[in-house]
Design a protein around this motif. Structure first.
Motif: not given
Length: 418
Positions: A241-245, A280-284, A288-293
């Protein structure tokens, strides 16, 4: 009169003003700053009107909404800028402060004291608030300032400098201590970069191309401020939760600034728990997430990250993401791709936090806190002149002490060297 001759005239007046300003007491400088703050508030409608011209031109030129946000002024923002000036006035005056002192064995009294740098040149991009922040900090620290903002904010900057000079005209501080570099061409910036002997130090604020250009082309000494490719590392022992915030605040609270997070790294041991919730939180939040595999395996909306993404200062609602197998792998990523600005770890493990702090060589390292705190006002310095990512003289948010140099005052009683 040519643009170069006009610049030399302005720079010469700034040098004269710096000599008049340097010995002024704190009361004189503080009174001048309060006059500036009051004048900005009084002239807010005039400043907003000038700014509207800049904003309209930026929209016509297709400038992004994030850049327009940085450019835009409202009466509320001007009031906040004025309040920042008052806060600078309330800060201790560094000029004359004794950094260290001693009495030598031969009886000589030795003191190292803070003194103004002299004439400070600022080259910066489309953020007109920098015009006032830089002027306030330079005046408080006894320096004259030559301001060279971007052409996109020229009308705004012209109005702001006119208001500040008008306020100084009724004070003990010479009005020529705050001046706008004439012209908007690249040559006008080069005149400032090559004014060695008239300008004592140059501070660039902006993107990588601007900073690199100033560092490579300037004959005036440069204090390098860097771009903000900031990372948040979510450790295996993080509270989710802390990490998400922390991540959401670092990325979305104001994405167009240099202390916004542009990368997040997640330890593999916590990835199954953290990454789906983070995506999910970032999408909301519209990110836009640019991610590795490995990140892409958690969400179909993730864009494939390229080498450019790891090095990017997006200044937008984009973020690069990667799963790492250890804290040391996260550190290696930051050392390779980071900009040395601000990097954060989220963890409940004290050993992990201590190792991250010891290994990450950035101007600011956050433990369980958002990267957005790397800011002069948040650090209690008042408005900053910039975030220095170099290692000479100043590093991190540059407040008043970082706008001074020192000299040695040696007092004797007819001492002679044998």
């Amino acid at each position: 009169m040519s643009e170069r001759d006009e610049f030399l005239r302005v720079a010469g007046r700034a040098a004269e003003a710096a000599a008049e300003l340097a010995p002024l007491p704190r009361a004189a400088k503080d009174a001048a700053l309060h006059r500036i703050a009051d004048a900005l508030v009084d002239a807010a409608p005039e400043i907003v009107k000038a700014n509207e011209t800049d904003v309209a031109r930026a929209r016509e030129n297709g400038i992004s909404d994030y850049m327009i946000d940085r450019l835009s002024l409202t009466e509320q923002r001007i009031a906040a800028i004025a309040e920042a000036v008052r806060k600078v006035a309330a800060l201790p005056d560094p000029v004359g402060e004794t950094v260290r002192g001693t009495v030598l064995p031969n009886g000589l009294e030795l003191r190292q004291v803070r003194v103004p740098l002299g004439v400070v040149g600022i080259i910066y991009e489309g953020r007109p608030n920098v015009t006032v922040d830089a002027a306030a900090l330079c005046l408080k620290s006894g320096n004259a300032v030559l301001l060279r903002g971007s052409s996109s904010a020229y009308d705004s900057n012209t109005a702001l400098v006119r208001v500040m000079q008008g306020a100084l005209a009724g004070s003990e501080v010479p009005a020529d201590a705050v001046q706008l570099v004439p012209g908007t061409s690249r040559e006008s910036a080069k005149h400032l970069m090559r004014a060695r002997g008239l300008v004592d130090v140059l501070i660039p604020r902006g993107g990588a191309s601007l900073i690199n250009s100033v560092v490579e082309e300037s004959t005036v000494p440069v204090i390098e401020t860097g771009v903000g490719n900031c990372a948040v590392y979510v450790d295996a022992d993080a509270d989710v939760d802390t990490a998400l915030d922390v991540l959401l605040n670092a990325k979305t609270q104001r994405p167009s600034v240099c202390n916004a997070a542009e990368t997040f790294l997640v330890h593999a041991d916590i990835a199954d728990t953290f990454v789906p919730r983070a995506l999910a939180a970032l999408k909301d939040a519209g990110v836009t997430v640019h991610g590795d595999e490995r990140i892409r395996s958690y969400g179909e909306d993730v864009v494939e990250a390229t080498e450019e993404d790891w090095n990017a200062e997006y200044l937008s609602l984009d973020i690069a993401a990667r799963v790492v197998d250890s804290l040391d792998e996260a550190v290696a990523h930051i050392r390779r791709h980071g900009s040395g600005h601000t990097d954060a770890i989220v963890t409940t493990s004290q050993p992990a936090a201590k190792r991250f702090v010891a290994l990450v060589d950035s101007a600011a390292v956050m433990v369980n806190a958002s990267t957005r705190f790397t800011d002069g006002e948040e650090f209690g310095f008042g408005a900053e002149i910039g975030i220095s990512t170099q290692k000479l003289h100043a590093r991190g948010p540059m407040g008043l002490p970082e706008l001074t140099s020192t000299k040695y005052v040696v007092t004797g009683e007819g001492h002679l060297r044998g």
